[in-house]
Design a protein around this motif. Sequence first.
Motif, mmCIF file in Angstrom:
data_model
loop_
_atom_site.group_PDB
_atom_site.id
_atom_site.type_symbol
_atom_site.label_atom_id
_atom_site.label_comp_id
_atom_site.label_asym_id
_atom_site.label_seq_id
_atom_site.Cartn_x
_atom_site.Cartn_y
_atom_site.Cartn_z
ATOM 1 N N TRP A 109 2.103 -17.799 -22.186
ATOM 2 C CA TRP A 109 1.072 -17.753 -23.338
ATOM 3 C C TRP A 109 1.292 -18.543 -24.483
ATOM 4 O O TRP A 109 2.417 -19.103 -24.728
ATOM 5 N N GLU B 46 2.049 -13.136 -13.591
ATOM 6 C CA GLU B 46 1.509 -12.039 -13.166
ATOM 7 C C GLU B 46 0.218 -11.764 -13.738
ATOM 8 O O GLU B 46 -0.878 -11.304 -12.548
ATOM 9 N N SER B 47 -0.501 -12.233 -14.563
ATOM 10 C CA SER B 47 -1.912 -12.144 -15.021
ATOM 11 C C SER B 47 -2.765 -13.003 -14.059
ATOM 12 O O SER B 47 -3.621 -12.575 -13.640
ATOM 13 N N ALA C 52 -2.710 -11.240 -10.719
ATOM 14 C CA ALA C 52 -3.436 -10.202 -10.564
ATOM 15 C C ALA C 52 -5.229 -10.414 -10.784
ATOM 16 O O ALA C 52 -5.929 -9.978 -10.271
ATOM 17 N N LEU D 282 2.823 -8.520 -6.988
ATOM 18 C CA LEU D 282 2.758 -8.526 -8.525
ATOM 19 C C LEU D 282 3.799 -7.451 -8.811
ATOM 20 O O LEU D 282 4.417 -7.622 -9.711
ATOM 21 N N GLN D 283 4.196 -6.781 -7.780
ATOM 22 C CA GLN D 283 5.304 -5.516 -8.384
ATOM 23 C C GLN D 283 6.672 -6.500 -8.509
ATOM 24 O O GLN D 283 7.538 -6.197 -9.713
ATOM 25 N N GLN E 293 6.583 -8.454 -11.664
ATOM 26 C CA GLN E 293 6.644 -7.821 -12.819
ATOM 27 C C GLN E 293 8.373 -7.281 -13.060
ATOM 28 O O GLN E 293 8.651 -7.177 -14.178
ATOM 29 N N LEU F 241 10.267 -8.113 -16.406
ATOM 30 C CA LEU F 241 11.302 -7.373 -17.320
ATOM 31 C C LEU F 241 12.392 -7.882 -17.467
ATOM 32 O O LEU F 241 13.259 -7.887 -18.700
ATOM 33 N N TYR G 294 11.996 -10.482 -20.179
ATOM 34 C CA TYR G 294 11.954 -9.852 -21.324
ATOM 35 C C TYR G 294 12.931 -9.662 -22.055
ATOM 36 O O TYR G 294 13.139 -9.947 -23.323
ATOM 37 N N GLU H 88 7.313 -19.806 -35.570
ATOM 38 C CA GLU H 88 6.109 -19.199 -35.552
ATOM 39 C C GLU H 88 4.927 -20.277 -35.252
ATOM 40 O O GLU H 88 3.875 -20.173 -35.502
ATOM 41 N N ALA I 91 14.929 -5.188 -22.991
ATOM 42 C CA ALA I 91 14.433 -4.257 -21.933
ATOM 43 C C ALA I 91 13.345 -3.215 -22.386
ATOM 44 O O ALA I 91 13.482 -2.513 -23.567
ATOM 45 N N SER I 92 12.284 -3.079 -21.803
ATOM 46 C CA SER I 92 11.446 -1.989 -22.262
ATOM 47 C C SER I 92 11.950 -0.735 -21.824
ATOM 48 O O SER I 92 12.795 -0.245 -21.104
ATOM 49 N N THR I 93 11.486 0.357 -22.646
ATOM 50 C CA THR I 93 11.770 1.599 -22.361
ATOM 51 C C THR I 93 11.353 2.299 -21.029
ATOM 52 O O THR I 93 11.529 3.459 -20.557
ATOM 53 N N THR I 94 10.164 1.644 -20.355
ATOM 54 C CA THR I 94 9.573 2.260 -19.418
ATOM 55 C C THR I 94 9.839 1.443 -18.143
ATOM 56 O O THR I 94 9.336 1.531 -17.188
#
Lengths: 466, 466
Positions: free
Chosen positions: B236, B244-245, B248, B261-262, B265, B269, B272, B284, B462-465
Amino acid sequence: MSKKISVTDTILRDAHQSLLATRMRLEDMLPICPKLDAVGFWSLEVWGGATFDACVRFLKEDPWQRLHQLKAALPNTRLQMLLRGQNLLGYRHYSDDVVRAFVERSAAGGIEVFRIFDAMNDVRNLKTSIEAVKASGQHAQGTICYTTSPLHSIETFVEQAKQMADMGIDSIAIKDMAGLLTPYPTGELVAALKAALPLDVVIHSHDTAGIASLCQLKAIENGADRIDTAISSMAWGTSHPGTESMVAALAGSPFDTGLNLQLLQEIGLYFYAVRKKYHQFESEFTGVDTRVQVNQVPGGMISNLANQLKEQGALNRMDEVLAEIPKVRADLGYPPLVTPTSQIVGSQAFFNVLAGERYKTITNEVKLYLQGRYGKALGEVNPELRRKAIGNEEVIDVRPADLLPPELDRLRGEIGALAKSEEDVLTYAMFPDIGRKFLEERQAGTLTAETLLPIPDGNQAASTTA
Amino acid sequence: MSKKISVTDTILRDAHQSLLATRMRLEDMLPICPKLDAVGFWSLEVWGGATFDACVRFLKEDPWQRLHQLKAALPNTRLQMLLRGQNLLGYRHYSDDVVRAFVERSAAGGIEVFRIFDAMNDVRNLKTSIEAVKASGQHAQGTICYTTSPLHSIETFVEQAKQMADMGIDSIAIKDMAGLLTPYPTGELVAALKAALPLDVVIHSHDTAGIASLCQLKAIENGADRIDTAISSMAWGTSHPGTESMVAALAGSPFDTGLNLQLLQEIGLYFYAVRKKYHQFESEFTGVDTRVQVNQVPGGMISNLANQLKEQGALNRMDEVLAEIPKVRADLGYPPLVTPTSQIVGSQAFFNVLAGERYKTITNEVKLYLQGRYGKALGEVNPELRRKAIGNEEVIDVRPADLLPPELDRLRGEIGALAKSEEDVLTYAMFPDIGRKFLEERQAGTLTAETLLPIPDGNQAASTTA
Ligand SMILES: [Co+2]
Ligand SMILES: [Co+2]
């Protein structure tokens, strides 16, 4: 075929609700209102959703005063709000007299377009608000909360739209709060709705999966009349497609919006600076994340669950909870996952995993749900679960508010002289605790907004090229 | 009609070039290569563009070693590079023997797909590279640098594509480096190219204006065969639509990519977390900004100009410079604005404004341009300007490299024993100063990458999820 597409901008409501925990203050809205009012939006979404709660709880702003000042500052643009049907802007079902009074005061305050939804897609929960909006002479927009399940289909959504049309709605919103829609199914749904009903269709799609603008384009090509966007500095991710981008994308095409891109860019630079003031409310869960397309669990719900699991030192069980959510949702008859059903389903899935046995613990909200107190989802609830949860307790199958006696007089009595107006009574009705506290502090002259942290160095407002 | 759309992922080249100043290191690429290789991308863009420069200048990585290690780590996926035609990966026109040697070594190192462009869209500057790619048995992709002007049209772009087809290209890339394309014109351009030529068409659209995914969708519906995307954690804004977008969005449609897709993803991550390591290179100026749709000046060019103006204490004259750029571009015959023409036009516009008189100062690059040393743009240059700038000096109208004698032997002699391989000679050829420095430091064992600043607290990977 050429058709002007109209635009509802969400910058003053859903955009900051989605990205900045609903914290934007009136003082940051008013200076830009002359420009917003000059754009020519079909409407500006400015009120409702979580803004009322945030005003009273955190900003110590009177939400009704916000509405009245926005109305004065935006004389040429329709003001729009999001209303949770029988839940109004609170978290329980209200009696019909409260619903009527709330809608009447909102319309008197300047709301011309009411987007009304129910978390169960139970249209009975929309009935009184739709009637009240029509009685006030304003525009009632019926909402389809988009979800997927073995039972949901284009036919079931069209059927829901027809029922809302019978109730007198003026237009239809497709609300994809989680970002589940993909472009071609969106186009099919819109085409079916347009074929079935002579009403404008609006597409409200969150960009959580990075697909919302594509859905809007296919919606438009299939007959949608309006799109919900957000000024680009608070767009994308869990918010909406950027207004400037959609306007530029459609410019010169048969679907031109006719809006002035340069003016929108000036507004974008303004909110670019405003956003920095609220940096403490930025979250890492607001970016594009396609996982919702696999597990169907909205981003906001994942972050809530992550916090719950972290508190229990059980973050490693997230995958199990994510796998449990669809099962709980099936047991409850496939409600859409949106406030409050997302919390109801998420919490129960959490307990099912952590207790090591499904439904060993059953939350109070699930019990109420199984009693029919939120209305009815598309599917049937699991009868065994219901027996286990509530035994022989009564199950209602009427509209929940049919069992609620009028309560406005009681509420008025309870809050007494603290209320200086009917609006104050309604503020108290929405939030008995924090509403009362707000009115007390106002009387005492001690209302104080939460503190905004200073903007860190190197993160100064405004672009160098403005 | 059903048609599988193939995908080129740019995460290892254009994504970090667009968002992180091309700074991603090989050590952050190799661990994820097994997963990237398992996805089933049509190709991975991994080399070329500014990566070669960044390796030698900042990362002190041998770019050829990077290529060889990526080839070993990605045995099942085509490797793709971006080549600047006769400029190769440097900033001047090279003689044909250097071009041939560079392409031959790149192909031997593992590049199977060469995307070749010229900043002027002068196809003569692509000729030798296309021949060399075909001689090496690999895939030559001809590139249309998209731009707009009173002279550019679908017909002129189709004509350019036909000329490239005559040279033997295997596919066509539409390269919208600035984010100027909008959805419906994209569809028309793709349809015209597909009607004119039996070649695959790839759409490479930067999301600078927030419109790239819409352009890709309309490209696909009009016959495009492949899209360039970036794993979402580096997608983006000035980068590309998220892989992924797009996967999907197309899943289950007639244009399904068939990608998992998995798995994507999981890769998302990973990157990320990687992105946080490079936080010092975030800017910026990489977010969505539709101003390019009004002033047609790409985001990267605006930030360069802002820096130049700031140094002169003249930031307030940005609007004048932005207004001057299209005039200079017209005087030069409407070249696309991409390296190096963006710098040539931008600098001259800067001087025209700051000197208070147009063309009072004329840069050396503009003089060379007016001599025909970069090739020929679609339009004619302003003859008065040319007279003023170069008087009676010679103007060439042949392919610039026709005037360049072979230079590989000379280069080989100059770098001498510092070069341990033909690849080393080519590194020196690209960057005489920093290339030599690199080879010297390698010999001395003192190669040291620039320092990465520690990741700030509260900005953990990394994400917490996950
Ligand atoms: Co919303
Ligand atoms: Co690019």
